[in-house]
Scaffold this motif. Structure first.
Motif, short mmCIF file in Angstrom:
data_model
loop_
_atom_site.label_atom_id
_atom_site.label_comp_id
_atom_site.label_asym_id
_atom_site.label_seq_id
_atom_site.Cartn_x
_atom_site.Cartn_y
_atom_site.Cartn_z
N GLU A 1 15.91 4.56 -6.77
CA GLU A 1 16.99 3.96 -6.11
C GLU A 1 18.00 4.99 -5.39
N HIS A 2 17.90 6.27 -5.78
CA HIS A 2 18.65 7.16 -5.00
C HIS A 2 17.85 8.07 -3.95
N ILE A 3 18.12 8.19 -2.86
CA ILE A 3 17.41 8.78 -1.91
C ILE A 3 17.11 10.32 -2.24
N SER A 4 18.36 10.60 -2.81
CA SER A 4 18.15 12.33 -3.34
C SER A 4 17.31 12.70 -4.68
N ASN A 5 16.67 11.62 -4.96
CA ASN A 5 15.70 11.71 -6.20
C ASN A 5 14.29 11.75 -5.67
N VAL A 6 14.29 11.44 -4.46
CA VAL A 6 12.96 11.66 -3.52
C VAL A 6 12.60 13.07 -3.24
N VAL A 7 11.44 13.41 -3.71
CA VAL A 7 11.19 15.10 -3.52
C VAL A 7 10.02 15.25 -2.82
N ILE A 8 9.51 14.32 -1.87
CA ILE A 8 8.43 14.55 -0.95
C ILE A 8 8.87 13.88 0.23
N GLY A 9 8.29 14.26 1.45
CA GLY A 9 8.58 13.88 2.89
C GLY A 9 7.31 14.30 3.77
N ASN A 10 7.37 13.91 4.89
CA ASN A 10 6.41 14.09 6.05
C ASN A 10 5.08 13.49 5.34
N PHE A 11 4.96 12.35 4.73
CA PHE A 11 3.55 11.59 4.36
C PHE A 11 3.08 11.56 5.20
N LEU A 12 1.76 12.03 5.27
CA LEU A 12 0.55 11.93 6.35
C LEU A 12 -0.80 11.44 5.77
N GLU A 13 -1.18 10.33 6.57
CA GLU A 13 -2.63 10.10 6.14
C GLU A 13 -3.60 10.80 7.34
N CYS A 14 -4.35 11.48 7.00
CA CYS A 14 -5.39 12.13 7.98
C CYS A 14 -6.91 11.70 7.72
N THR A 15 -7.76 12.13 8.64
CA THR A 15 -8.98 11.35 8.34
C THR A 15 -9.72 11.43 6.98
N ASN A 16 -9.55 12.68 6.31
CA ASN A 16 -10.20 12.55 5.16
C ASN A 16 -9.27 12.91 3.71
N TYR A 17 -8.02 13.00 3.99
CA TYR A 17 -7.09 13.19 2.97
C TYR A 17 -5.52 12.84 3.27
N PHE A 18 -4.85 12.88 2.43
CA PHE A 18 -3.35 12.69 2.46
C PHE A 18 -2.71 13.96 2.12
N GLN A 19 -1.37 14.04 2.66
CA GLN A 19 -0.54 15.18 2.46
C GLN A 19 0.74 14.82 2.66
N ALA A 20 1.76 15.55 1.97
CA ALA A 20 3.02 15.52 1.72
C ALA A 20 3.58 16.80 1.65
N THR A 21 4.85 16.95 2.00
CA THR A 21 5.48 18.34 1.74
C THR A 21 6.64 17.98 0.69
N ILE A 22 6.78 19.24 -0.27
CA ILE A 22 7.70 19.01 -1.33
C ILE A 22 9.25 19.27 -0.69
N ILE A 23 10.05 18.34 -1.37
CA ILE A 23 11.66 18.89 -0.84
C ILE A 23 12.36 19.35 -1.95
N ALA A 24 12.57 20.72 -1.73
CA ALA A 24 13.46 21.59 -3.07
C ALA A 24 14.94 21.34 -2.48
N ASP A 25 15.81 20.55 -3.14
CA ASP A 25 17.10 20.47 -2.71
C ASP A 25 17.89 21.22 -3.68
N LYS A 26 18.26 22.57 -3.46
CA LYS A 26 19.23 23.53 -4.52
C LYS A 26 20.35 23.02 -4.89
N THR A 27 20.53 21.70 -4.54
CA THR A 27 22.13 21.36 -4.88
C THR A 27 21.73 20.14 -5.83
N HIS A 28 20.45 19.72 -6.22
CA HIS A 28 20.14 18.71 -7.00
C HIS A 28 20.66 18.99 -8.51
N PRO A 29 21.38 18.13 -9.17
CA PRO A 29 22.02 18.45 -10.42
C PRO A 29 20.88 18.76 -11.66
#
Length: 327
Positions: A200-228
């Motif tokens: 429900e809250h975007i601040s609790n989303v911890v992945i981004g740059n989600f991509l589908e490539c030819t043989n795999y999927f990938q996404a980058t981890i979001i590490a927000d140091k202010t997350h409580p």
């Protein structure tokens, strides 16, 4: 898991733990009492313990689940288990409070069919914990392997086994000196849509740059140091709890893409994870899953997810979801 279900339940039925207040936050390496869930403990045999926990009714992160969800968020149960592991090391094995803990691996399964309720008793958990192996170095205890069975309202809700170790502050500083001197990477990461990962809250989303490539999927981890929740206390690396949440969210997004299903129709079932190297703030930490390692059988989806940091293989995992398990 090595424990039988009958004996733990009998022990639990004989115990009346104190749920009136939580333990000292220092015992579980937290800075704020709102992030502490353990309340009481009892040793029932050699290397065997009962730990009680009061699950939060409202929490910005741990209760950020789809409306009318039938299940406690696995992240909450995993955090309770993390607190249990640290607590028993300090209280029952006299590990110094200034030692640094390293989580090596975990195997977690959440059983389906339990419904949280407004009744306060449904928020009381008891964790049967047994030490099944001890790691020593030069005759000194330096790690444990434990099995945990999480009971809610005297019903088995989840099981977790884990291996973890600890090091003295001087050794930790020696191991982490280079990383502690690095600045965090300034990455442009576009968070995935919150609905895709059932938040429900975007601040609790911890992945981004989600991509589908030819043989795999990938996404980058979001590490927000202010997350409580993830960074309630200072860390010089990305925590295991955040990494597991990233794996889960990446798995949900991948399932939705591959099988064209609603994310809310997926129920997280289990994860096996091995931490090989630290995921550093100064590196991009990218989740990968090969399309050939995604399998659907009898309504159960399984996939093998790895995390690479600057081409270094940092984390290996296998996750499972139940198709049609949510709402």
């Amino acid at each position: 898991m090595t424990m039988r279900r009958e004996k733990p339940l009998a022990l639990i039925e004989q115990w009346s733990p104190n749920f009136s207040q939580t333990i000292c936050k220092e015992l579980v390496h937290k800075s704020f009492l709102s992030e502490v869930f353990l309340t009481d403990s009892r040793q029932v045999a050699n290397d065997c313990f009962l730990i009680s926990a009061l699950l939060p009714k409202t929490h910005f992160y741990y209760n950020d689940v789809p409306i009318r969800s039938q299940f406690y968020d696995s992240a909450l149960i995993l955090e309770v288990c993390r607190q249990v592991s640290i607590y028993i090391a300090h209280i029952f094995y006299a590990i110094s409070f200034d030692y640094k803990f390293i989580f090596d691996s975990a195997n977690f399964t959440q059983y389906l069919g339990h419904k949280p309720a407004n009744n306060i008793d449904k928020h009381k958990a008891i964790i049967h914990t047994k030490v099944i192996n001890k790691k020593t170095k030069k005759d000194s205890l330096c790690g444990l392997e434990i099995d945990m069975m999480v009971y809610i309202d005297q019903e088995l809700y989840a099981c977790k086994s884990m291996k973890f170790s600890w090091v003295a502050p001087k050794m930790w500083d020696k191991l982490r000196r280079i990383s502690q001197q690095q600045d965090s990477a300034n990455l442009e990461i576009k968070p995935i849509l919150k609905d895709i990962v059932c938040k429900e809250h975007i601040s609790n989303v911890v992945i981004g740059n989600f991509l589908e490539c030819t043989n795999y999927f990938q996404a980058t981890i979001i590490a927000d140091k202010t997350h409580p929740a993830f960074f309630d206390h200072p860390l010089d690396h990305i925590s295991g709890i955040l990494i597991i949440e990233a794996i889960k969210q990446f798995g949900i997004a991948t399932c939705a893409k591959v099988f064209n299903c609603k994310p809310t129709k997926l129920q997280f079932k289990s994860i096996q994870v091995e931490f090989k190297n630290f995921c550093e703030f100064y590196n991009p930490n990218i989740c990968y899953v090969s399309k050939e390692h995604i399998c659907l059988q009898d309504g159960e989806i399984s996939m093998d997810i790895v995390i690479k940091s600057a081409k270094l293989h940092s984390v290996s995992s296998s996750v499972k979801f139940i198709m049609g398990g949510g709402r």
